[in-house]
Every structure is written in structure tokens, then in C-alpha cells.
Design a protein around this motif. Structure first.
Motif, PDB file in Angstrom:
ATOM      1  N   ASP A  38       0.694  -0.966  -0.213  1.00  0.00           N
ATOM      2  CA  ASP A  38      -0.157  -0.053  -0.411  1.00  0.00           C
ATOM      3  C   ASP A  38       1.218   1.241  -0.183  1.00  0.00           C
ATOM      4  O   ASP A  38       1.795   1.700   0.456  1.00  0.00           O
ATOM      5  CB  ASP A  38      -0.386  -0.013   1.526  1.00  0.00           C
ATOM      6  N   ARG A  44      -3.441   4.610   7.708  1.00  0.00           N
ATOM      7  CA  ARG A  44      -4.044   5.781   6.970  1.00  0.00           C
ATOM      8  C   ARG A  44      -5.311   5.596   6.661  1.00  0.00           C
ATOM      9  O   ARG A  44      -6.028   4.733   7.451  1.00  0.00           O
ATOM     10  CB  ARG A  44      -4.100   4.921   5.373  1.00  0.00           C
ATOM     11  N   GLY A  49     -18.051   6.182   4.699  1.00  0.00           N
ATOM     12  CA  GLY A  49     -19.408   6.421   5.408  1.00  0.00           C
ATOM     13  C   GLY A  49     -19.345   5.606   6.941  1.00  0.00           C
ATOM     14  O   GLY A  49     -19.937   5.495   7.806  1.00  0.00           O
ATOM     15  N   GLY A  51     -20.025   2.479   6.556  1.00  0.00           N
ATOM     16  CA  GLY A  51     -21.504   1.384   7.167  1.00  0.00           C
ATOM     17  C   GLY A  51     -21.075   0.450   6.696  1.00  0.00           C
ATOM     18  O   GLY A  51     -20.382   0.124   5.247  1.00  0.00           O
ATOM     19  N   ARG A 104     -13.073   3.661   9.445  1.00  0.00           N
ATOM     20  CA  ARG A 104     -12.413   3.508   8.479  1.00  0.00           C
ATOM     21  C   ARG A 104     -10.850   2.856   9.033  1.00  0.00           C
ATOM     22  O   ARG A 104      -9.859   2.110   8.648  1.00  0.00           O
ATOM     23  CB  ARG A 104     -11.819   4.155   7.181  1.00  0.00           C
ATOM     24  N   ALA A 128       2.541   1.632  -5.881  1.00  0.00           N
ATOM     25  CA  ALA A 128       3.711   0.074  -7.242  1.00  0.00           C
ATOM     26  C   ALA A 128       3.491   1.756  -8.003  1.00  0.00           C
ATOM     27  O   ALA A 128       2.413   2.800  -7.980  1.00  0.00           O
ATOM     28  CB  ALA A 128       2.294  -0.621  -7.697  1.00  0.00           C
ATOM     29  N   ASP A 291     -13.037  -0.488  -5.970  1.00  0.00           N
ATOM     30  CA  ASP A 291     -13.571   0.580  -6.874  1.00  0.00           C
ATOM     31  C   ASP A 291     -12.647   1.367  -7.457  1.00  0.00           C
ATOM     32  O   ASP A 291     -12.507   2.177  -8.456  1.00  0.00           O
ATOM     33  CB  ASP A 291     -13.052   2.387  -5.398  1.00  0.00           C
ATOM     34  N   GLY A 301     -23.749   4.887  -2.459  1.00  0.00           N
ATOM     35  CA  GLY A 301     -21.904   4.871  -2.476  1.00  0.00           C
ATOM     36  C   GLY A 301     -21.476   3.446  -1.827  1.00  0.00           C
ATOM     37  O   GLY A 301     -20.727   4.261  -0.767  1.00  0.00           O
ATOM     38  N   ILE A 304     -17.961  -1.188   0.369  1.00  0.00           N
ATOM     39  CA  ILE A 304     -17.081  -1.914   0.832  1.00  0.00           C
ATOM     40  C   ILE A 304     -17.245  -3.521   0.071  1.00  0.00           C
ATOM     41  O   ILE A 304     -16.383  -4.778  -0.074  1.00  0.00           O
ATOM     42  CB  ILE A 304     -17.106  -2.185   2.716  1.00  0.00           C
TER      43      ILE A 304
HETATM   44  C1  LIG Z   1     -17.338   9.892   1.292  1.00  0.00           C
HETATM   45  C2  LIG Z   1     -17.604   8.498   1.308  1.00  0.00           C
HETATM   46  C3  LIG Z   1     -18.688   7.876   2.429  1.00  0.00           C
HETATM   47  C4  LIG Z   1     -18.714   6.240   1.689  1.00  0.00           C
HETATM   48  N1  LIG Z   1     -19.733   5.455   2.680  1.00  0.00           N
HETATM   49  C5  LIG Z   1     -19.527   4.384   2.787  1.00  0.00           C
HETATM   50  C6  LIG Z   1     -20.328   3.513   2.901  1.00  0.00           C
HETATM   51  O1  LIG Z   1     -21.200   3.765   4.651  1.00  0.00           O
HETATM   52  N2  LIG Z   1     -20.411   2.488   2.630  1.00  0.00           N
HETATM   53  C7  LIG Z   1     -19.801   1.336   2.579  1.00  0.00           C
HETATM   54  O2  LIG Z   1     -19.348   0.614   1.927  1.00  0.00           O
HETATM   55  N3  LIG Z   1     -18.737   2.207   1.599  1.00  0.00           N
HETATM   56  C8  LIG Z   1     -18.910   3.447   1.172  1.00  0.00           C
HETATM   57  N4  LIG Z   1     -18.122   4.604   0.258  1.00  0.00           N
HETATM   58  C9  LIG Z   1     -16.984   3.202  -0.511  1.00  0.00           C
HETATM   59  C10 LIG Z   1     -16.318   2.829   0.323  1.00  0.00           C
HETATM   60  O3  LIG Z   1     -15.039   4.201   0.484  1.00  0.00           O
HETATM   61  C11 LIG Z   1     -15.392   2.305  -1.081  1.00  0.00           C
HETATM   62  O4  LIG Z   1     -16.385   1.623  -1.969  1.00  0.00           O
HETATM   63  C12 LIG Z   1     -13.929   0.995  -0.798  1.00  0.00           C
HETATM   64  O5  LIG Z   1     -12.949   1.790   0.382  1.00  0.00           O
HETATM   65  C13 LIG Z   1     -13.555   0.550  -1.444  1.00  0.00           C
HETATM   66  O6  LIG Z   1     -12.759   0.126  -0.824  1.00  0.00           O
HETATM   67  P1  LIG Z   1     -11.489  -0.140  -2.185  1.00  0.00           P
HETATM   68  O7  LIG Z   1     -10.500  -1.884  -1.302  1.00  0.00           O
HETATM   69  O8  LIG Z   1     -11.745  -0.274  -3.206  1.00  0.00           O
HETATM   70  O9  LIG Z   1     -10.728   0.634  -1.642  1.00  0.00           O
HETATM   71  P2  LIG Z   1      -9.780   2.207  -1.131  1.00  0.00           P
HETATM   72  O10 LIG Z   1     -10.417   1.934   0.310  1.00  0.00           O
HETATM   73  O11 LIG Z   1      -9.894   3.254  -1.737  1.00  0.00           O
HETATM   74  O12 LIG Z   1      -8.589   1.827  -0.768  1.00  0.00           O
HETATM   75  C14 LIG Z   1      -7.356   1.340  -2.353  1.00  0.00           C
HETATM   76  C15 LIG Z   1      -5.671   1.541  -1.275  1.00  0.00           C
HETATM   77  O13 LIG Z   1      -5.296   1.328  -2.152  1.00  0.00           O
HETATM   78  C16 LIG Z   1      -3.995   2.064  -1.753  1.00  0.00           C
HETATM   79  N5  LIG Z   1      -2.939   2.676  -3.485  1.00  0.00           N
HETATM   80  C17 LIG Z   1      -3.736   3.963  -4.316  1.00  0.00           C
HETATM   81  N6  LIG Z   1      -2.465   3.734  -5.071  1.00  0.00           N
HETATM   82  C18 LIG Z   1      -1.675   3.116  -4.582  1.00  0.00           C
HETATM   83  C19 LIG Z   1      -0.347   2.780  -5.297  1.00  0.00           C
HETATM   84  N7  LIG Z   1       0.283   3.057  -6.611  1.00  0.00           N
HETATM   85  N8  LIG Z   1       0.094   1.766  -4.776  1.00  0.00           N
HETATM   86  C20 LIG Z   1      -0.028   1.246  -3.577  1.00  0.00           C
HETATM   87  N9  LIG Z   1      -1.217   1.180  -3.095  1.00  0.00           N
HETATM   88  C21 LIG Z   1      -1.808   1.623  -3.877  1.00  0.00           C
HETATM   89  C22 LIG Z   1      -4.305   3.416  -1.237  1.00  0.00           C
HETATM   90  O14 LIG Z   1      -3.530   3.850  -0.291  1.00  0.00           O
HETATM   91  C23 LIG Z   1      -5.284   2.553  -0.501  1.00  0.00           C
HETATM   92  O15 LIG Z   1      -5.440   2.106   0.915  1.00  0.00           O
HETATM   93  C24 LIG Z   1     -17.800   5.750   0.634  1.00  0.00           C
HETATM   94  C25 LIG Z   1     -16.750   6.511  -0.545  1.00  0.00           C
HETATM   95  C26 LIG Z   1     -17.068   7.759  -0.167  1.00  0.00           C
HETATM   96  C27 LIG Z   1     -16.384   9.011  -0.860  1.00  0.00           C
END
Ligand SMILES: Cc1cc2nc3c(=O)[nH]c(=O)nc-3n(C[C@H](O)[C@H](O)[C@H](O)COP(=O)(O)OP(=O)(O)OC[C@H]3O[C@@H](n4cnc5c(N)ncnc54)[C@H](O)[C@@H]3O)c2cc1C
Length: 416
Positions: A38, A44, A49, A51, A104, A128, A291, A301, A304
Motif C-alpha cells: 500500500d 491510513r 461513511g 457503514g 475505516r 506501485a 473501487d 455510494g 465495501i
Molecule cells: C464519502 C464516502 C462515503 C462512503 N461511505 C461508504 C459506506 O458507508 N459504506 C460502504 O460500504 N462504502 C462507502 N463508501 C465507498 C467505500 O469507501 C469504497 O467503496 C471502499 O473504500 C473501496 O475499497 P477499496 O479497497 O476498493 O479501495 P480503498 O479503500 O480506496 O483502498 C485503496 C488503497 O490503495 C492504495 N493505493 C493507491 N494507489 C496505490 C499505489 N500506486 N500503490 C499501492 N497502493 C496504492 C491506497 O493507499 C488505499 O489504501 C464511501 C465513499 C465515500 C467517498
């Protein structure tokens, strides 16, 4: 000139959010040698939200990760607005009736620790930054610690997906996307077992102010605080002209008395790609999840749950793949089969909300009387990522009632 890589792993996972950590854990369980990296360090935070829907809880349980869950549990959604209040308990279906919520910083760290316990090598503060790509196949990845030779790569680098971009990932903003802000507030109602959404979100204290195409939320966290935020839906053609941080402060002021809210802390905003509106999500030996693959419900939105699910799906595909396996088409197909219909449905409903005339007309009808009894529980199912058969017809009817032509397919993990 060919140079020998510094490290070699069967499976590299880029990004240690919920999707990446779950992928690392599932890959370890499938017997792969895993490196999870990461860009950020241990504390981090992710603007969210916080949830956790029953779908998310269900996948965590499937992976044996209940220890990552806090003690706090919620029972469903309460929707408020347009002169009505609707309570919609999580439906008693295949995912169970238990939801939760966890800040989170805590949740993500717990999952990273589980990944390490499962035997993954974990490098934090290690982005990366480059890739050796030949005929679409990743040979090695450049990281802050050196070059890593790989057999498989799972890309879970979040909304902006900087590493995904190097691989050709494209985000289509002509489709619905979200803009949202969250904060933490102290509240004596932090143990309230319901997630609250205010669907009538106005950009000011007075009732005459414009209704925004989005909603506010208060998600209790069971730790003396609530996560309070607001989000709006947008497309390139109809951008939501809203400053979410400002709207959040106004929303908090509107809810302060009812919730005994302390000041808004750690206000942060972020964008959300939604409903599979990205293309080029896979190559022969790599796949985007969470995401990065826009696996977020366009209505609320929440992502997770989809992040965790797509992690398991990707590993299943990789672990079941023979030598000749190629994910380029197999992965988008798997995504479409699993989530295409629900995402198209939610995206259609979400697109309705971006028409400024829709909410003021439909809101009062939906929240009161028969609408309150039938429409809003359906909306709660859509918002809770728990779509039922009968909801398909409902959204189609709402779309027609709003005078729109048949819903478009739109970009759904296409290949450019
Ligand atoms: C305001 C808001 C409210 C939300 N509320 C909710 C909710 O209540 N419930 C819910 O289920 N979802 C919610 N979401 C959506 C949720 O936050 C995302 O869907 C979730 O975090 C996706 O997880 P992920 O692991 O795909 O990405 P992320 O959690 O974003 O993790 C991505 C990781 O990749 C790392 N990264 C980035 N670039 C690189 C790189 N080049 N090399 C290595 N690491 C890297 C980052 O540091 C990060 O740690 C919300 C989003 C927002 C913006």
C-alpha cells in the motif's frame, strides 16, 4: 536490457483497503504466495461513511474475519424526508440481518493485520509506481522497495486507481458518479441501531432552498461518535453544483439538536466512481477489483461489500485458472454476471436523481402513504445493496413515470 527482479511473488495485490486485504487473505487461503503493498502507512484513513451492509458482514464471515468487526451492530435503514419517515430493517435473505459500522482507520488496519496473519507479506508506505507490460501481460511491477516479478496481479488501488491507469483503466464520467463528504461528531445516540439517511437534502436551513440530488447520512459507530456526511450524484451532462463540505456543515446544523451533535471533526471529501462505469479492468494476468473497478452502488455510494466480494471472485478465478487462462475477457464477464443487472438497475434509479425536477415531485409521493409502505422499503433494499426481484419492475416504472425513454445500458466494465 533484461534485469533480474529484486523479488518474486505468485500474486501481488496493489492497495490494502478492504478489497486488497480481502484479496490477499483469499489468495493465501488458495495457497498462493502473496505480497500486499500500500502507498500509505499504518494509520491510513479513507474518506467513507464507515457503514457495513449485511452483504459486507456476510463476506467477512465467509472469510473468517469476524474479529475485524466491531461490537456495534445495526438493524437496517431509517429514511427521513419529504414529511415522512420510513424504517426498513435489513431483509431476512441470504446475507442475514446484521449490519455494522467501523471507522475505516480501525477496520482497514484490522484487515491488513489479518492478511499478515494469513501469511501475506505486507509492505506499507510502498506505492506501485511502474509496470513492465508485454502484450498486455504484467511481467513485473516497480515498487518503492524494488522490482517485483509476478505471476498474477490484483489491482485494488481505489477510486483514482493510479496503478490501474498505467494499465489502461478509464473512468467514464458520462455515467453517474458521486461526490461526497464525511465527518465525525460526538453524539449521545452513538449506539442507535439504525443507519439514518435524510433523502431531502437542501442546501440551506430554509425549506425554500434547492433540493440536492443526493442525501445526508448519520451512521452511528457505537463508540461515542457518529459518521455524518452527505453525497450528491453527478454526471458530466448534469454536474451536481454543490460544495459537499459546505453542505455537510449545513446538514450537521440541521441535525445537531436531534442527535446532540458535537462539532464536525476530520471533514473530508472524495469522489466515487460507480456502477461499473470503468473500462479496461483486466489483462491476461491482472484484474481490477473494488473501487478501482467502480464496484460501488450508484444509489448510496456503498462499496465495501462489493470490494470484499470482488476480491473473493478474482481469487476464485485465478486459483481455478489453468496455465492458459486469460482474465482479459473472463474478468469483465464475471463482473457483469455477478453485478451487472443490479448496477444497471441502481444506475437507472440514480440517473433519475440527477434530473433536478425528479426529486421534488417524487420525494413526497415516495415518503408518504402507499409510497412510504412500498416504495421506500424497495429504495432501502437498493440502497442497502440488497436488490430483490420485484425491485426491477419498480425502477423501470419509476423511470417511465419520469417520462424517460428506456434505460440505457451504459459502460459496464467494457474493453476499449
Ligand atoms: C464519502 C464516502 C462515503 C462512503 N461511505 C461508504 C459506506 O458507508 N459504506 C460502504 O460500504 N462504502 C462507502 N463508501 C465507498 C467505500 O469507501 C469504497 O467503496 C471502499 O473504500 C473501496 O475499497 P477499496 O479497497 O476498493 O479501495 P480503498 O479503500 O480506496 O483502498 C485503496 C488503497 O490503495 C492504495 N493505493 C493507491 N494507489 C496505490 C499505489 N500506486 N500503490 C499501492 N497502493 C496504492 C491506497 O493507499 C488505499 O489504501 C464511501 C465513499 C465515500 C467517498
Amino acid at each position: 536490457m533484461w534485469r533480474v527482479s529484486d523479488y518474486a511473488f505468485e500474486c501481488l495485490v496493489v492497495g490494502a483497503g478492504p478489497a486488497g486485504s480481502a484479496a490477499a487473505i483469499a489468495a493465501r487461503r488458495a495457497g498462493l504466495e502473496v505480497l500486499l503493498i500500500d502507498a500509505s502507512g499504518k494509520r491510513r484513513d479513507k474518506t467513507c461513511g464507515d457503514g457495513l451492509t449485511p452483504r459486507a458482514v456476510h463476506t467477512l464471515r465467509r472469510l473468517g474475519l469476524e474479529s475485524a468487526l466491531p461490537g456495534y451492530r445495526n438493524r437496517g435503514l431509517k429514511l427521513h424526508g419529504f414529511g415522512g419517515d420510513v424504517t426498513a430493517a435489513w431483509p431476512d435473505g441470504r446475507y442475514g440481518t446484521v449490519g455494522s459500522a467501523s471507522p475505516r482507520v480501525v477496520f482497514d488496519n484490522a484487515l491488513v493485520e489479518e492478511a499478515a496473519k494469513a501469511g501475506a507479506t505486507v509492505w506499507q508506505d510502498c506505492p506501485a509506481t511502474g509496470v513492465d507490460l508485454r502484450d498486455g501481460r504484467i511481467r513485473s511491477v516497480t515498487t518503492a522497495r524494488g522490482e517485483v516479478a509476478v505471476k498474477w496481479v490484483i489491482v485494488a488501488d481505489g477510486v483514482r486507481s493510479p496503478f490501474g491507469k498505467l494499465l489502461g483503466r478509464t473512468w467514464h464520467k458520462s455515467e453517474v458518479y458521486g461526490i461526497a463528504a464525511r465527518s465525525y461528531c460526538a453524539s449521545p445516540r452513538s449506539d442507535d441501531p439504525w443507519m439514518h439517511s435524510h433523502v431531502e437534502l437542501r442546501d440551506g436551513a430554509e425549506a425554500a432552498r434547492a433540493i440536492q440530488p443526493g442525501y445526508g447520512w448519520i451512521f452511528p459507530l457505537g463508540n461515542g461518535t457518529v459518521n455524518l456526511g452527505c453525497g450528491a450524484l453527478s454526471t458530466d451532462a448534469r454536474p451536481a453544483r454543490v460544495n459537499t463540505k459546505k453542505l455537510l456543515v449545513q446538514y450537521a446544523a440541521q441535525q445537531r439538536e436531534a442527535w446532540g451533535l458535537g462539532p464536525e471533526q476530520d471533514v473530508a471529501s472524495a469522489l466515487l466512481p460507480m456502477g461499473g462505469a470503468v473500462s479496461n479492468v483486466a489483462g491476461p494476468n491482472w484484474a481490477l477489483i473494488g473501487d478501482a473497478a467502480a464496484c460501488v452502488n450508484p444509489l448510496n455510494g456503498e462499496g465495501i461489500d462489493y470490494g470484499l466480494e470482488t476480491a473473493v471472485m478474482a481469487v476464485d478465478l485465478i486459483a481455478g485458472a489453468g496455465k492458459a487462462a486469460d482474465l482479459t475477457l473472463a474478468w469483465p464477464l464475471a463482473l457483469r454476471e455477478a453485478h451487472g443487472e443490479a448496477f444497471s438497475l441502481a444506475r437507472t434509479a440514480a440517473r433519475l436523481l440527477t434530473y433536478p425536477q425528479f426529486l421534488p415531485l417524487a420525494g413526497p409521493m415516495a415518503m408518504r402513504g402507499l409510497g412510504g409502505r412500498y416504495l421506500m422499503p424497495a429504495a432501502a433494499r437498493l440502497m442497502g445493496n440488497l436488490v430483490a426481484e420485484e425491485d426491477k419492475d419498480l425502477v423501470a416504472r419509476a423511470w417511465r413515470a419520469a417520462g424517460r425513454v428506456a434505460p440505457r445500458g451504459g459502460v459496464l466494465w467494457g474493453v476499449d
